[in-house]
Design a protein around this motif. Structure first.
Motif, PDB file in Angstrom:
ATOM      1  N   PHE A  97       0.844  -1.185   0.000  1.00 50.75           N
ATOM      2  CA  PHE A  97       0.000   0.000   0.000  1.00 50.75           C
ATOM      3  C   PHE A  97       0.883   1.240   0.000  1.00 50.75           C
ATOM      4  CE2 PHE A  97      -3.210  -2.874   1.950  1.00 50.75           C
ATOM      5  CZ  PHE A  97      -4.220  -2.664   1.029  1.00 50.75           C
ATOM      6  N   VAL A  98       0.416   2.262  -0.693  1.00 52.23           N
ATOM      7  CA  VAL A  98       1.115   3.549  -0.735  1.00 52.23           C
ATOM      8  C   VAL A  98       0.191   4.575  -0.092  1.00 52.23           C
ATOM      9  CG1 VAL A  98       2.148   5.292  -2.234  1.00 52.23           C
ATOM     10  CG2 VAL A  98       2.266   2.883  -2.886  1.00 52.23           C
ATOM     11  N   THR A  99       0.736   5.364   0.828  1.00 49.23           N
ATOM     12  CA  THR A  99      -0.046   6.426   1.477  1.00 49.23           C
ATOM     13  C   THR A  99       0.725   7.737   1.374  1.00 49.23           C
ATOM     14  OG1 THR A  99       0.936   5.963   3.641  1.00 49.23           O
ATOM     15  CG2 THR A  99      -1.141   4.853   3.132  1.00 49.23           C
ATOM     16  N   LEU A 100      -0.016   8.829   1.381  1.00 48.08           N
ATOM     17  CA  LEU A 100       0.605  10.151   1.368  1.00 48.08           C
ATOM     18  C   LEU A 100       1.071  10.531   2.761  1.00 48.08           C
ATOM     19  CD1 LEU A 100      -1.679  12.552  -0.726  1.00 48.08           C
ATOM     20  CD2 LEU A 100       0.544  11.640  -1.345  1.00 48.08           C
ATOM     21  N   THR A 101       2.187  11.193   2.817  1.00 42.79           N
ATOM     22  CA  THR A 101       2.620  11.813   4.065  1.00 42.79           C
ATOM     23  C   THR A 101       2.004  13.219   4.096  1.00 42.79           C
ATOM     24  OG1 THR A 101       4.566  12.793   3.035  1.00 42.79           O
ATOM     25  CG2 THR A 101       4.824  10.575   4.015  1.00 42.79           C
ATOM     26  N   ASP A 102       2.149  13.909   5.201  1.00 45.07           N
ATOM     27  CA  ASP A 102       1.661  15.292   5.265  1.00 45.07           C
ATOM     28  C   ASP A 102       2.369  16.155   4.221  1.00 45.07           C
ATOM     29  OD1 ASP A 102      -0.088  14.652   7.308  1.00 45.07           O
ATOM     30  OD2 ASP A 102       1.248  15.351   8.905  1.00 45.07           O
ATOM     31  N   ALA A 103       3.678  15.937   4.072  1.00 44.07           N
ATOM     32  CA  ALA A 103       4.434  16.690   3.057  1.00 44.07           C
ATOM     33  C   ALA A 103       3.941  16.350   1.653  1.00 44.07           C
ATOM     34  CB  ALA A 103       5.930  16.388   3.178  1.00 44.07           C
ATOM     35  N   GLY A 104       3.586  15.099   1.429  1.00 46.11           N
ATOM     36  CA  GLY A 104       3.063  14.688   0.136  1.00 46.11           C
ATOM     37  C   GLY A 104       1.726  15.341  -0.178  1.00 46.11           C
ATOM     38  N   ARG A 105       0.878  15.433   0.832  1.00 45.58           N
ATOM     39  CA  ARG A 105      -0.434  16.083   0.634  1.00 45.58           C
ATOM     40  C   ARG A 105      -0.244  17.574   0.346  1.00 45.58           C
ATOM     41  NH1 ARG A 105      -5.072  14.429   0.704  1.00 45.58           N
ATOM     42  NH2 ARG A 105      -4.641  12.531   1.845  1.00 45.58           N
ATOM     43  N   GLU A 106       0.660  18.219   1.054  1.00 47.95           N
ATOM     44  CA  GLU A 106       0.938  19.639   0.807  1.00 47.95           C
ATOM     45  C   GLU A 106       1.475  19.858  -0.611  1.00 47.95           C
ATOM     46  OE1 GLU A 106       3.425  21.455   3.789  1.00 47.95           O
ATOM     47  OE2 GLU A 106       2.243  20.545   5.405  1.00 47.95           O
ATOM     48  N   ARG A 107       2.421  19.016  -1.018  1.00 47.98           N
ATOM     49  CA  ARG A 107       3.002  19.152  -2.355  1.00 47.98           C
ATOM     50  C   ARG A 107       1.934  18.898  -3.413  1.00 47.98           C
ATOM     51  NH1 ARG A 107       8.463  17.827  -4.317  1.00 47.98           N
ATOM     52  NH2 ARG A 107       9.003  18.155  -2.144  1.00 47.98           N
ATOM     53  N   TYR A 108       1.109  17.875  -3.199  1.00 44.17           N
ATOM     54  CA  TYR A 108       0.033  17.577  -4.149  1.00 44.17           C
ATOM     55  C   TYR A 108      -0.923  18.762  -4.277  1.00 44.17           C
ATOM     56  CZ  TYR A 108      -4.536  16.155  -5.725  1.00 44.17           C
ATOM     57  OH  TYR A 108      -5.747  16.125  -6.365  1.00 44.17           O
ATOM     58  N   LEU A 109      -1.371  19.313  -3.164  1.00 47.47           N
ATOM     59  CA  LEU A 109      -2.335  20.415  -3.215  1.00 47.47           C
ATOM     60  C   LEU A 109      -1.748  21.642  -3.908  1.00 47.47           C
ATOM     61  CD1 LEU A 109      -3.996  20.045   0.300  1.00 47.47           C
ATOM     62  CD2 LEU A 109      -5.000  19.485  -1.945  1.00 47.47           C
ATOM     63  N   ALA A 110      -0.485  21.931  -3.666  1.00 49.62           N
ATOM     64  CA  ALA A 110       0.161  23.059  -4.343  1.00 49.62           C
ATOM     65  C   ALA A 110       0.295  22.777  -5.842  1.00 49.62           C
ATOM     66  CB  ALA A 110       1.522  23.332  -3.728  1.00 49.62           C
ATOM     67  N   ALA A 111       0.710  21.571  -6.177  1.00 45.85           N
ATOM     68  CA  ALA A 111       0.914  21.203  -7.583  1.00 45.85           C
ATOM     69  C   ALA A 111      -0.407  21.055  -8.336  1.00 45.85           C
ATOM     70  CB  ALA A 111       1.719  19.905  -7.666  1.00 45.85           C
ATOM     71  N   LYS A 112      -1.457  20.734  -7.625  1.00 48.82           N
ATOM     72  CA  LYS A 112      -2.775  20.562  -8.262  1.00 48.82           C
ATOM     73  C   LYS A 112      -3.211  21.851  -8.961  1.00 48.82           C
ATOM     74  CE  LYS A 112      -7.573  19.487  -7.143  1.00 48.82           C
ATOM     75  NZ  LYS A 112      -8.513  19.145  -6.062  1.00 48.82           N
ATOM     76  N   ARG A 113      -2.965  22.975  -8.337  1.00 52.49           N
ATOM     77  CA  ARG A 113      -3.320  24.263  -8.958  1.00 52.49           C
ATOM     78  C   ARG A 113      -2.563  24.452 -10.269  1.00 52.49           C
ATOM     79  NH1 ARG A 113      -3.498  25.555  -3.475  1.00 52.49           N
ATOM     80  NH2 ARG A 113      -1.318  26.185  -3.363  1.00 52.49           N
ATOM     81  N   THR A 114      -1.284  24.140 -10.267  1.00 54.60           N
ATOM     82  CA  THR A 114      -0.473  24.255 -11.481  1.00 54.60           C
ATOM     83  C   THR A 114      -0.961  23.277 -12.541  1.00 54.60           C
ATOM     84  OG1 THR A 114       1.454  24.959 -10.195  1.00 54.60           O
ATOM     85  CG2 THR A 114       1.880  24.050 -12.393  1.00 54.60           C
ATOM     86  N   HIS A 115      -1.245  22.064 -12.123  1.00 59.69           N
ATOM     87  CA  HIS A 115      -1.728  21.035 -13.050  1.00 59.69           C
ATOM     88  C   HIS A 115      -3.000  21.492 -13.756  1.00 59.69           C
ATOM     89  CE1 HIS A 115      -3.833  17.209 -14.056  1.00 59.69           C
ATOM     90  NE2 HIS A 115      -2.612  16.805 -14.362  1.00 59.69           N
ATOM     91  N   ARG A 116      -3.951  21.976 -12.973  1.00 63.07           N
ATOM     92  CA  ARG A 116      -5.237  22.408 -13.549  1.00 63.07           C
ATOM     93  C   ARG A 116      -5.053  23.646 -14.429  1.00 63.07           C
ATOM     94  NH1 ARG A 116      -5.572  18.026 -11.095  1.00 63.07           N
ATOM     95  NH2 ARG A 116      -7.533  17.337 -10.165  1.00 63.07           N
ATOM     96  N   GLU A 117      -4.141  24.518 -14.035  1.00 59.56           N
ATOM     97  CA  GLU A 117      -3.837  25.703 -14.832  1.00 59.56           C
ATOM     98  C   GLU A 117      -3.324  25.293 -16.221  1.00 59.56           C
ATOM     99  OE1 GLU A 117       0.089  28.213 -14.479  1.00 59.56           O
ATOM    100  OE2 GLU A 117      -1.351  28.903 -12.954  1.00 59.56           O
ATOM    101  N   VAL A 118      -2.396  24.351 -16.256  1.00 61.95           N
ATOM    102  CA  VAL A 118      -1.843  23.863 -17.527  1.00 61.95           C
ATOM    103  C   VAL A 118      -2.918  23.187 -18.356  1.00 61.95           C
ATOM    104  CG1 VAL A 118      -0.233  22.231 -18.593  1.00 61.95           C
ATOM    105  CG2 VAL A 118       0.532  23.679 -16.694  1.00 61.95           C
ATOM    106  N   LEU A 119      -3.741  22.359 -17.733  1.00 60.28           N
ATOM    107  CA  LEU A 119      -4.818  21.694 -18.483  1.00 60.28           C
ATOM    108  C   LEU A 119      -5.763  22.723 -19.092  1.00 60.28           C
ATOM    109  CD1 LEU A 119      -5.784  18.605 -16.295  1.00 60.28           C
ATOM    110  CD2 LEU A 119      -4.175  18.736 -18.216  1.00 60.28           C
ATOM    111  N   ASN A 120      -6.087  23.740 -18.314  1.00 55.73           N
ATOM    112  CA  ASN A 120      -6.992  24.778 -18.806  1.00 55.73           C
ATOM    113  C   ASN A 120      -6.361  25.531 -19.985  1.00 55.73           C
ATOM    114  OD1 ASN A 120      -9.479  26.246 -18.599  1.00 55.73           O
ATOM    115  ND2 ASN A 120      -8.270  27.963 -17.826  1.00 55.73           N
TER     116      ASN A 120
END
Length: 124
Positions: A97-120
């Motif tokens: 099983f793979v789980t996110l760490t707190d740092a992983g969740r923070e990095r994901y949430l920050a990167a999610k905005r960039t990801h969606r921006e690029v897709l848009n």
């Protein structure tokens, strides 16, 4: 299949490849510049973040469209960076099983905005 139909089919394939390449390349550059992760790393973080609290390694392989060995190397890199943790499945010792760490969740949430921006930008 007629020659014209075949040419149209091949043209459609080439256009799809070009579009995919343009989007993936932009994602890769922007995510790396802003967040220190690539597009595949983002996809893995997103799959783990949006699923249950943990994700089976085999499910991750299927979701991010990489080979099992490539997924394993990717998860090892994410684990080394402190973004995910791996644990053995208690029921099936072969399962991981793979789980996110707190740092992983923070990095994901920050990167999610960039990801969606690029897709848009690239898909609309």
């Amino acid at each position: 299949m007629s020659d014209v139909a075949e040419q149209e089919l091949v043209q459609e394939w080439h256009e799809l490849l070009a579009r995919y390449s343009a989007v993936f390349s932009t994602l890769e550059c922007r995510l790396q510049e802003r967040h220190g992760i690539g597009a595949n790393e983002f996809e893995a973080l997103e799959r783990v973040a949006t699923g249950d609290s943990k994700c089976r390694s085999a499910d991750l392989t299927e979701a991010i469209h990489l080979s099992q060995s490539a997924t394993s190397r990717l998860v090892a890199r994410l684990e080394k960076e402190g973004l995910v943790e791996r644990a053995l499945c208690e029921v099936d010792r072969r399962g991981i099983f793979v789980t996110l760490t707190d740092a992983g969740r923070e990095r994901y949430l920050a990167a999610k905005r960039t990801h969606r921006e690029v897709l848009n930008e690239t898909l609309r």
